[in-house]
Design a protein around this motif. Structure first.
Motif, PDB file in Angstrom:
ATOM      1  N   MET A  36       1.552  -6.917  14.163  1.00 34.06           N
ATOM      2  CA  MET A  36       0.666  -5.852  13.686  1.00 34.06           C
ATOM      3  C   MET A  36      -0.749  -6.396  13.570  1.00 34.06           C
ATOM      4  SD  MET A  36       3.071  -4.177  10.719  1.00 34.06           S
ATOM      5  CE  MET A  36       3.737  -5.685  10.086  1.00 34.06           C
ATOM      6  N   GLU A  53       9.029   2.083  13.329  1.00 31.94           N
ATOM      7  CA  GLU A  53       8.870   1.801  14.768  1.00 31.94           C
ATOM      8  C   GLU A  53      10.004   0.905  15.230  1.00 31.94           C
ATOM      9  OE1 GLU A  53       5.096   0.064  15.716  1.00 31.94           O
ATOM     10  OE2 GLU A  53       3.956   1.695  14.771  1.00 31.94           O
ATOM     11  N   GLU A  60       5.286   3.733   8.204  1.00 31.79           N
ATOM     12  CA  GLU A  60       5.137   4.110   9.622  1.00 31.79           C
ATOM     13  C   GLU A  60       5.546   2.953  10.520  1.00 31.79           C
ATOM     14  OE1 GLU A  60       1.264   5.533  10.836  1.00 31.79           O
ATOM     15  OE2 GLU A  60       1.268   6.976   9.144  1.00 31.79           O
ATOM     16  N   LYS A  61       5.047   1.783  10.164  1.00 27.23           N
ATOM     17  CA  LYS A  61       5.340   0.594  10.962  1.00 27.23           C
ATOM     18  C   LYS A  61       6.833   0.254  10.883  1.00 27.23           C
ATOM     19  CE  LYS A  61       1.340  -0.472  12.640  1.00 27.23           C
ATOM     20  NZ  LYS A  61       1.203  -0.337  14.121  1.00 27.23           N
ATOM     21  N   HIS A 121      -3.556  -4.416  10.103  1.00 24.54           N
ATOM     22  CA  HIS A 121      -2.672  -3.603   9.262  1.00 24.54           C
ATOM     23  C   HIS A 121      -3.040  -3.803   7.790  1.00 24.54           C
ATOM     24  CE1 HIS A 121       0.911  -1.820   7.607  1.00 24.54           C
ATOM     25  NE2 HIS A 121       1.251  -2.941   7.016  1.00 24.54           N
ATOM     26  N   ASP A 122      -3.174  -2.699   7.072  1.00 26.14           N
ATOM     27  CA  ASP A 122      -3.503  -2.777   5.647  1.00 26.14           C
ATOM     28  C   ASP A 122      -2.218  -3.067   4.869  1.00 26.14           C
ATOM     29  OD1 ASP A 122      -4.184  -2.491   3.037  1.00 26.14           O
ATOM     30  OD2 ASP A 122      -4.941  -0.416   3.213  1.00 26.14           O
ATOM     31  N   GLU A 123      -2.087  -4.285   4.382  1.00 25.40           N
ATOM     32  CA  GLU A 123      -0.841  -4.722   3.730  1.00 25.40           C
ATOM     33  C   GLU A 123      -0.608  -4.073   2.374  1.00 25.40           C
ATOM     34  OE1 GLU A 123      -1.499  -8.908   3.639  1.00 25.40           O
ATOM     35  OE2 GLU A 123      -0.764  -9.229   5.669  1.00 25.40           O
ATOM     36  N   ASN A 172       2.190   3.763   2.852  1.00 26.65           N
ATOM     37  CA  ASN A 172       2.457   4.795   3.865  1.00 26.65           C
ATOM     38  C   ASN A 172       2.346   4.233   5.272  1.00 26.65           C
ATOM     39  OD1 ASN A 172       2.932   6.795   1.966  1.00 26.65           O
ATOM     40  ND2 ASN A 172       0.732   7.181   1.732  1.00 26.65           N
ATOM     41  N   LYS A 173       1.309   3.433   5.471  1.00 27.32           N
ATOM     42  CA  LYS A 173       1.146   2.773   6.785  1.00 27.32           C
ATOM     43  C   LYS A 173       2.314   1.817   7.023  1.00 27.32           C
ATOM     44  CE  LYS A 173      -2.988   4.007   8.554  1.00 27.32           C
ATOM     45  NZ  LYS A 173      -2.866   5.411   8.068  1.00 27.32           N
ATOM     46  N   ALA A 174       2.724   1.135   5.947  1.00 25.41           N
ATOM     47  CA  ALA A 174       3.833   0.186   6.070  1.00 25.41           C
ATOM     48  C   ALA A 174       5.098   0.916   6.513  1.00 25.41           C
ATOM     49  CB  ALA A 174       4.065  -0.530   4.742  1.00 25.41           C
ATOM     50  N   ASN A 182      -1.083  -0.751   1.912  1.00 26.49           N
ATOM     51  CA  ASN A 182      -0.908   0.691   2.117  1.00 26.49           C
ATOM     52  C   ASN A 182       0.557   0.987   2.447  1.00 26.49           C
ATOM     53  OD1 ASN A 182      -0.750   3.297   3.163  1.00 26.49           O
ATOM     54  ND2 ASN A 182      -2.878   3.225   3.890  1.00 26.49           N
ATOM     55  N   TYR A 198       3.898  -5.172   3.793  1.00 27.21           N
ATOM     56  CA  TYR A 198       3.460  -4.623   2.505  1.00 27.21           C
ATOM     57  C   TYR A 198       3.456  -5.703   1.434  1.00 27.21           C
ATOM     58  CZ  TYR A 198       3.311  -1.441  -1.519  1.00 27.21           C
ATOM     59  OH  TYR A 198       2.963  -0.789  -2.665  1.00 27.21           O
TER      60      TYR A 198
END
Lengths: 564, 285
Positions: B217, B234, B230-231, B220-222, B226-228, B224, B244
């Motif tokens: 990644m 995958e 999403e990742k 990547h904002d560790e 919500n982003k985590a 966040n 995270y």
């Protein structure tokens, strides 16, 4: 003077309040008291009852005789369930508004429980009215009663406190003026009893754990063992105890083993079903030679069984649980003082011999309350942890099989424990010679196990007949057997290894009767296995209630006459 | 690189070419670089090929039962918070047999580091499906292929707001070492799911497969979640790196017993007089 009072009602009607307050009031008045509750596995409704025995002599056993019975609910539902405990001499108090088709010789007395409660402010105060009536029947000084009410209700708001006081007063005055009973209620009070200790079995086990240095408890709630968990949680504010409610019993015991590994003194408290989940880790304790104390509060099985009731049917389960061969110790205390002592001792034995130690109790012992003068002596315990040297071997071969137990970061050595077979350093091995030596080492540990708690002999030394019992039946058997001349009682607190003095009594007895709260006489099987002894009669009870003194007495009469 | 955690000689029970060797060397190097004292380190494991790791490293260890490494580790750490506690076990041990403990240990947030050797197959029992096996993966037991959805440890951990969540691949030595070092230094429950090939029983998820089906990644904002998430969802390709991080009080730091003193339990004793007073208090009420 020996009066037995039973209060029955639904869960949620406040029997618990009476069950707490009444014994305390009695004791503060200088009366001996014993209480035991039997209850259904439900939070509301159903039918529960509490026996409270009152005497000028110490009382410690469940009995059938009921002198006074109070029903908190209208109707006959509770009375019908308690039928075998009601006879011609029982005074049955039910609410005036209650219709009863109850048909016994018992003397039914209708009293205005609910209307006095309403007069005090709320129908919910029925339990306080009944408490007042009980105290009134015994003609206890009202000041004592009032003190109790204030202590109990004062933190629940002034209105609640005042109204409950009123409810108690109304109940008290009502019976004082209106009820005559031709039974002896005049009791010789004994001032020294006022200073006695009053506690439950769950408290006794918890305090024993504290005295044994317990500073870690991980468990999953399960009746009837939960009281020990909550008690230790309460004490954890004043003593250094880590209390963790685990996700399941498997986690609880593995956590406890981890805790011992890093130097804590850990307890798990559970009942049969929960212990079943712990069995694999019991075997782990055997392999890694970890101390562990298991409080196993029995209830009737199989499976969920009768969750809130009592039985002694997990003795052989505790003894044979765990795959593979390893040693263990099983204690089964017979009363509150012994519950304290056994639990305290369990920690020392577990630490000293590096084996699992069971404290085998049951719902009857957990939920009984009585007054007694003192608990055994408490000394500052010494642990057996060593500071490790650089070449430390956790499983060093020694003559007695016990290897000095180190813990991580205490000394210069490394502490390696493994559930696989291992060498002296704790590393995996499949070397056949080492395997043999390790098995023998583990099994050697209890070779020199002195009789930590010898069999307790009570009675006539020239006995011909012997009753043998273990665990919580002790006091019931003792009370039942006291009037038989050639009869003696042998009570076992140490069930495994069986104490060596046992065989002496077995050999001397002409006739032996085993009293067990189970269906298959598990102690009998153990005696057969260990001593080849099988010439015994049996008395068993497994309906979920403890033995009544009377039913043991009846059997003893037959036993002495050779009828059984 | 030679480390103070090396054991001279000794027989290692892993197959030649096993990803465990790589993880093993990375862990020892990471510990060396962090200057951790072997006497103060406890390695905790369950059962399986990966769970043999403590056997080959010079430190304290508790090699317990299959699936039960986490409760033991929690008990060890909370009884002596001064210890460095690292759990090493396989995907079967951690996510299958120990699944319930995995969930609840994350909730507790013990300050322990959990390294999961994830090869998507059972090694020690010879090639059956694991909770992380891909659908359709055929084995001697799952002869028609795996039917179950693969277990997603990253998403599960995130759903429990796990304090540190990462995934690594043992073929990438530098990246994995840095992730493990961060995990050890992190205060709280740190999960590192480490992809590794099983050269004997998993002919699908090979070194080559992992190389081709993973990526690191970037930006990547560790922090966040919500982003985590999403990742974490995958699957093709599979993201690697730290998903995270959430700083929060640990299980140990919240224990009342450590409020006024950090002394481990074994250095303490109950005050006998206080206990006597407690018992005496039962005379009054």
């Amino acid at each position: 003077m020996d009066l037995s009072v039973v209060i029955c009602g639904e869960a949620g009607q406040g029997i618990q309040t009476i069950e707490y307050l009444f014994p305390n009031i009695l004791k503060s008045h200088g009366l001996n008291v014993f209480s035991y509750k039997e209850y259904m596995s439900r939070v509301r409704g159903g039918s529960n009852s509490t026996l409270i025995r009152i005497s000028d002599k110490p009382v410690r056993a469940f009995c059938k005789k009921t002198d006074i019975l109070f029903s908190l609910s209208p109707g006959d539902v509770h009375l019908l369930r308690l039928l075998e405990r009601i006879d011609d001499n029982t005074f049955v108090f039910i609410d005036s508004n209650s219709e009863t088709k109850f048909n016994t010789k018992a003397r039914i007395k209708k009293v205005p429980i609910s209307s006095l409660a309403l007069e005090a402010g709320n129908k919910l105060y029925s339990n306080s009215v009944v408490l007042g009536m009980l105290c009134g029947l015994l003609k206890l000084p009202f000041e004592n009663v009032l003190v109790a009410i204030e202590k109990w209700f004062c933190n629940k708001g002034t209105k609640v406190c005042e109204e409950n006081k009123k409810a108690v007063k109304l109940g008290y005055d009502y019976v004082y003026k209106n009820i005559e009973m031709n039974i002896e209620t005049k009791i010789e009070t004994n001032p020294s009893v006022k200073d006695h200790i009053l506690m439950s079995g769950a408290e006794a086990v918890s305090l024993g754990a504290l005295a044994g240095g317990c500073n870690f408890v991980s468990s999953y709630p399960m009746s009837p063992s939960t009281g020990v968990l909550t008690n230790l949680a309460n004490h954890s504010r004043d003593f250094d105890i880590i209390v963790e409610q685990a996700e399941d019993e498997i986690s609880a015991i593995n956590m406890a083993l981890g805790a011992w590994y890093s130097g804590a003194r850990a307890l798990v408290t559970t009942s049969g079903g929960g212990f079943a989940l712990m069995v694999e880790a019991l075997s782990l304790a055997g392999m890694i030679e970890s101390p562990i104390v298991i409080h196993l509060a029995q209830r009737p099985g199989p499976a969920t069984g009768l969750p809130t009731r009592t039985e002694q049917a997990d003795l052989l389960f505790a003894l044979f649980s765990g795959h593979g061969e390893f040693e263990r110790v099983i204690f089964s205390p017979g009363n509150l003082e012994q519950a304290f002592f056994c639990t305290m001792k369990a920690f020392d034995i577990a630490d000293k011999y590096q084996v699992p130690v069971f404290v085998l109790t049951d719902q009857y012992l957990m939920d009984m309350i009585y007054n007694f003068d003192k608990l055994g002596e408490i000394k500052s315990f010494s642990d057996y942890i060593v500071e490790t040297a650089p070449d430390y071997k956790r499983y060093q071969f020694t003559e007695n099989g016990i290897s000095p137990r180190g813990i991580p970061s205490h000394g210069n050595g490394l502490v390696c424990v493994d559930s696989d077979e291992h060498d002296e350093y704790g590393r995996i091995t499949e070397d056949f010679t080492i395997r043999n030596k390790m098995v023998e080492k583990r099994l050697r540990k209890l070779k020199n196990f002195s009789d930590e708690i010898p069999a307790e002999f009570i009675g006539n030394k020239d006995f011909t007949h012997l009753v043998i019992c273990f665990g919580s039946t002790r006091e019931i058997v003792l009370e039942a057997s006291k009037d038989f001349e050639n009869l003696a009682v042998l009570h076992l607190q140490q069930l495994y290894p069986l104490p060596s003095n046992l065989s002496k009594y077995l050999n001397r007895a002409k006739k032996v009767l085993l009293v067990e709260s189970n269906a298959t006489s598990q102690l009998g099987k153990l005696l057969k296995m260990e001593f080849g002894f099988s010439d015994f009669k049996t008395l068993n009870k497994y309906n979920g209630l403890p033995f009544y003194v009377e039913e043991i007495k009846d059997t003893l009469q037959k036993f002495m006459k050779g009828e059984i | 690189m030679a480390t103070k955690f090396d054991i001279e000689g000794g027989d290692i029970a892993w197959c030649p070419g096993c990803g465990n060797y790589s993880i093993h060397n990375i862990v020892k190097t990471a510990l060396q670089e962090l200057d951790i004292d072997p006497k103060n380190l406890v390695l905790v494991s369950g059962i399986g090929q990966a769970a043999k790791a403590p056997q080959y490293i010079k430190c304290n260890y508790f090699n317990g039962l299959h699936g039960r490494s986490l409760p033991a580790a929690v008990g060890i750490k909370v009884s002596n918070p001064n210890l460095v506690v690292i759990v090493e076990s396989g995907d079967g041990c951690m996510y299958g047999e120990g699944g319930n403990h995995f969930i609840h240990a994350i909730r507790r947030n013990s300050d322990i580091t959990v390294l999961v050797h994830d090869n998507m197959v059972y090694g020690l029992t010879k090639g059956q499906a694991s909770p992380t096996s891909e659908k359709g993966f055929t084995t001697p037991v799952q002869v028609n292929g795996v039917l179950n959805e693969p277990f997603n440890p990253i998403a599960i951990a995130l759903s429990l707001k796990c304090s540190f969540v990462a995934r690594a691949f043992c073929g990438d030595v530098q990246e994995t070492k840095e992730i493990i070092k961060r995990a050890i230094l992190h205060k709280g429950f740190s999960l590192v799911d480490i992809f590794q090939p099983c050269v004997t029983f998993n002919k699908i998820n090979t070194y080559k497969w992992f190389k081709e089906n993973t990526y690191y990644m970037k930006d990547h904002d560790e922090t966040n979640i919500n982003k985590a998430f999403e990742k974490a969802l995958e699957r093709s390709p599979l993201p690697l790196g730290v998903f995270y991080i959430e700083e929060k009080p640990t299980f140990e730091s919240q224990q009342r017993v450590y409020k006024n003193s950090s002394e481990p339990l074994f250095k303490r004793k109950h005050n006998v007089e206080k206990l006597m007073n407690l018992i005496e208090s039962k005379r009054r009420w």
